[in-house]
Write an enzyme that holds these catalytic residues in place. Structure first.
Site, mmCIF file in Angstrom:
data_model
loop_
_atom_site.group_PDB
_atom_site.id
_atom_site.type_symbol
_atom_site.label_atom_id
_atom_site.label_comp_id
_atom_site.label_asym_id
_atom_site.label_seq_id
_atom_site.Cartn_x
_atom_site.Cartn_y
_atom_site.Cartn_z
ATOM 1 N N HIS A 135 -77.199 36.872 30.416
ATOM 2 C CA HIS A 135 -77.334 35.341 30.715
ATOM 3 C C HIS A 135 -78.812 35.749 31.606
ATOM 4 O O HIS A 135 -78.771 35.779 32.291
ATOM 5 C CB HIS A 135 -76.462 34.646 30.621
ATOM 6 C CG HIS A 135 -75.695 34.026 29.203
ATOM 7 N ND1 HIS A 135 -74.874 34.767 29.354
ATOM 8 C CD2 HIS A 135 -75.431 33.461 27.905
ATOM 9 C CE1 HIS A 135 -74.064 34.183 27.779
ATOM 10 N NE2 HIS A 135 -74.819 33.850 27.192
ATOM 11 N N LYS A 139 -77.354 30.157 35.139
ATOM 12 C CA LYS A 139 -76.465 29.989 34.128
ATOM 13 C C LYS A 139 -75.356 29.763 35.241
ATOM 14 O O LYS A 139 -75.389 30.556 35.865
ATOM 15 C CB LYS A 139 -76.184 31.210 32.665
ATOM 16 C CG LYS A 139 -74.533 30.786 32.252
ATOM 17 C CD LYS A 139 -74.540 31.427 31.224
ATOM 18 C CE LYS A 139 -73.006 31.171 30.662
ATOM 19 N NZ LYS A 139 -72.485 30.017 30.166
#
Ligand code: NAP
Length: 229
Positions: A135, A139
């Site tokens: 990600h 995040k």
């Protein structure tokens, strides 16, 4: 003509909040009637909506659950990184209102879950299972809620633990690979999200679905009719 479904969007200023606003603009049957950002009181904005959609932070869970149960509003929550206590609050609220809680609203990842479940059953204990997720660098939680859910699905059927490897960098929207490694061979199942729109569209689909449900805790598999496959 049926009036559009009114959504209260929590975390509206965030990446997912903005994606939901964009997706809702393209759906005449849905309107973002109110928004809530950090520091704004949910209970003061909740009355004029049909359903609450949350993409904020796990620390908002208590306030969201209290506001939704007091106002009897269905909830769709895509927020991840909940503690055990926050999960318990969601389960408690789901005795009073219908809640869809999903770490990933994309159709593709829910299909991946189904394929992974079947592959895990068919391959059995002789294949090791590992999950790799990647990600963007902003995040907040690791491993991703989606990877934890995949591990839960796969680990529930095996005696060995399913390890998760997390990568954080750049602007990666969300990649998940499940590796089934056997002797002399391996299978890799991969899902890559290239746009947050897929999560936003899925969340709006869940919002339309949940308004007619009885109290209970539902998953995206229920919304998509995949839970019995
Ligand atoms: N289920 C899915 O399909 C899916 C897909 C993608 C992401 N997610 C999850 O959705 C959540 C949001 O992701 P994101 O990338 O949009 O994060 P983000 O860009 O950080 O956005 C979160 C927004 O929520 C706000 N916020 C935090 N606490 C709040 C509160 N108590 N009340 C109202 N607003 C609050 C944040 O404000 P501040 O910036 O001031 O903190 C921020 O504007 C994360 O948990 C992420 O893992 C789920």
């Amino acid at each position: 003509m049926k009036s559009p479904q009114r959504i209260l969007l929590i975390g509206a200023a965030g990446r997912m909040g903005q994606a939901v606003i964009g997706a809702a603009e393209r759906q005449p049957a849905i309107v973002i009637a109110a928004t809530c950002n950090r520091g704004e009181r949910i209970d003061q904005r909740i009355n004029d909506c049909d359903v609450v959609v949350d993409f904020s932070n796990a620390d908002a869970t208590q306030e969201i659950c209290i506001a939704c149960t007091r106002a009897s509003k269905p909830l769709v929550t895509g927020t991840t990184g909940h503690s055990a206590a926050a999960k318990a609050l969601i389960e408690e609220a789901a005795r009073v209102i219908p809640i869809v809680a999903a770490p990933n609203f994309s159709i593709g990842i829910n299909m991946l879950s189904l394929l992974a479940r079947h592959a895990g059953d068919l391959l059995g204990e002789s294949f090791d299972v590992e999950i790799v997720e990647a990600h963007h660098r902003e995040k907040k939680d690791a491993p991703s809620g989606t990877a934890k859910r995949l591990a839960q699905i796969l680990g529930g059927r095996k005696t060995v633990e399913v390890a998760i490897h997390s990568i954080r960098g750049g602007d990666i929207v969300g990649d998940h690979t499940i590796i089934f490694a056997g002797a002399g061979e391996r299978i890799e199942l991969t899902h890559r999200a290239s746009s947050r729109e897929t999560f936003a569209i899925g969340a709006l689909r869940a919002a339309s679905w949940v308004v007619d449900r009885p109290a209970g805790l539902y998953a995206m598999e229920d919304v998509l009719g995949l839970s019995r496959q």
